[in-house]
Design a protein around this motif. Structure first.
Motif, PDB file in Angstrom:
ATOM      1  N   ASP A  69      72.254  86.486  77.490  1.00  0.00           N
ATOM      2  CA  ASP A  69      71.994  85.741  76.250  1.00  0.00           C
ATOM      3  C   ASP A  69      70.667  86.135  75.613  1.00  0.00           C
ATOM      4  OD1 ASP A  69      74.380  84.269  76.283  1.00  0.00           O
ATOM      5  OD2 ASP A  69      73.516  82.868  77.739  1.00  0.00           O
ATOM      6  N   MET A  70      70.441  87.427  75.524  1.00  0.00           N
ATOM      7  CA  MET A  70      69.229  87.950  74.901  1.00  0.00           C
ATOM      8  C   MET A  70      69.599  88.585  73.573  1.00  0.00           C
ATOM      9  SD  MET A  70      67.583  89.745  78.241  1.00  0.00           S
ATOM     10  CE  MET A  70      65.984  90.076  77.560  1.00  0.00           C
ATOM     11  N   ALA A  71      68.636  88.573  72.661  1.00  0.00           N
ATOM     12  CA  ALA A  71      68.844  89.200  71.353  1.00  0.00           C
ATOM     13  C   ALA A  71      67.685  90.144  71.073  1.00  0.00           C
ATOM     14  CB  ALA A  71      68.925  88.139  70.262  1.00  0.00           C
ATOM     15  N   LEU A  72      68.012  91.256  70.468  1.00  0.00           N
ATOM     16  CA  LEU A  72      66.971  92.169  69.999  1.00  0.00           C
ATOM     17  C   LEU A  72      66.602  91.718  68.599  1.00  0.00           C
ATOM     18  CD1 LEU A  72      65.205  94.687  70.274  1.00  0.00           C
ATOM     19  CD2 LEU A  72      67.132  96.029  69.402  1.00  0.00           C
ATOM     20  N   GLU A  73      65.399  91.149  68.464  1.00  0.00           N
ATOM     21  CA  GLU A  73      64.972  90.647  67.160  1.00  0.00           C
ATOM     22  C   GLU A  73      64.560  91.765  66.228  1.00  0.00           C
ATOM     23  OE1 GLU A  73      62.011  87.609  67.603  1.00  0.00           O
ATOM     24  OE2 GLU A  73      63.558  86.112  67.986  1.00  0.00           O
ATOM     25  N   ARG A  74      63.882  92.776  66.778  1.00  0.00           N
ATOM     26  CA  ARG A  74      63.445  93.885  65.946  1.00  0.00           C
ATOM     27  C   ARG A  74      62.904  95.003  66.813  1.00  0.00           C
ATOM     28  NH1 ARG A  74      57.777  91.565  63.427  1.00  0.00           N
ATOM     29  NH2 ARG A  74      56.719  91.397  65.418  1.00  0.00           N
ATOM     30  N   VAL A  75      62.808  96.158  66.184  1.00  0.00           N
ATOM     31  CA  VAL A  75      62.157  97.327  66.755  1.00  0.00           C
ATOM     32  C   VAL A  75      60.939  97.594  65.881  1.00  0.00           C
ATOM     33  CG1 VAL A  75      62.349  99.833  66.981  1.00  0.00           C
ATOM     34  CG2 VAL A  75      64.227  98.366  67.743  1.00  0.00           C
ATOM     35  N   VAL A  76      59.805  97.890  66.510  1.00  0.00           N
ATOM     36  CA  VAL A  76      58.611  98.245  65.759  1.00  0.00           C
ATOM     37  C   VAL A  76      58.087  99.581  66.285  1.00  0.00           C
ATOM     38  CG1 VAL A  76      56.242  97.619  65.151  1.00  0.00           C
ATOM     39  CG2 VAL A  76      57.997  95.836  65.355  1.00  0.00           C
ATOM     40  N   ILE A  77      58.045 100.559  65.408  1.00  0.00           N
ATOM     41  CA  ILE A  77      57.402 101.827  65.741  1.00  0.00           C
ATOM     42  C   ILE A  77      55.949 101.629  65.325  1.00  0.00           C
ATOM     43  CG2 ILE A  77      57.346 104.310  65.318  1.00  0.00           C
ATOM     44  CD1 ILE A  77      60.404 104.051  64.726  1.00  0.00           C
ATOM     45  N   HIS A  78      55.076 101.499  66.323  1.00  0.00           N
ATOM     46  CA  HIS A  78      53.734 100.992  66.059  1.00  0.00           C
ATOM     47  C   HIS A  78      52.620 102.026  66.068  1.00  0.00           C
ATOM     48  CE1 HIS A  78      52.570 101.080  70.327  1.00  0.00           C
ATOM     49  NE2 HIS A  78      53.819 100.712  70.559  1.00  0.00           N
TER      50      HIS A  78
END
Length: 167
Positions: A69-78
């Motif tokens: 029950d996990m969600a990937l909220e976003r990807v950030v190339i930092h």
């Protein structure tokens, strides 16, 4: 941060290495990131909604997220250091959130599978992006220059001063 979308996969003409190309939502800047052939195949399969008879690595990761029950909220190339891009996956499980270090290619492949947004820090875009529409960039620079040359200090001094409407 600037939201980017995957424009596609290309091959570098000299090295024949795959490159994932990200574009900003205004189609003004592109960010090329060199990736490995396996990640390129995974990104292409996600873009084309292809399924494998058995789960591949990125599919397995998505299945594990679903099971827990996990969600990937976003990807950030930092960041970009020594010609290497760095990314973070922001995962959420209920109220708990974790950031996990990832290669941008893996992060992008997973984000495409779950329709998560891909963000890039402005410093990375400034350092590594290429213009997509040079004519639009030049037109915007000219318009801004024209605007600056048409204003004078009195334009700002009159702001906030009551007008005399007796005439």
């Amino acid at each position: 941060m600037i939201e980017m979308k995957v424009a596609g996969i290309a091959l570098d003409a000299v090295s024949r290495s795959p490159v994932v190309l990200l574009r900003d939502t205004a189609d003004r800047r592109a960010l090329p990131i060199y990736i490995g052939p396996d990640q390129a195949k995974s990104i292409i399969s996600a873009l084309e909604n292809q399924t494998s008879p058995r789960p591949l690595t990125h599919d397995l990761f998505v299945s594990m997220m679903d099971e827990w029950d996990m969600a990937l909220e976003r990807v950030v190339i930092h960041s970009l250091r020594d010609n290497t891009f760095y990314a973070l996956l922001t995962l959420a499980q209920g109220e708990n959130k974790k950031e996990i270090d990832a290669r941008p290619s893996d992060a992008i492949a997973i984000a495409l599978r779950v329709d998560a947004p891909i963000w890039v820090m402005e410093e990375v875009i400034a350092d590594a992006s290429i213009p997509v529409d040079r004519d639009a960039d030049e037109a915007e620079k000219r318009a801004f220059h024209d605007f600056l040359s048409s204003i004078n200090p009195s334009d700002f001094a009159q702001r906030g001063q009551p007008r005399n409407n007796d005439s």
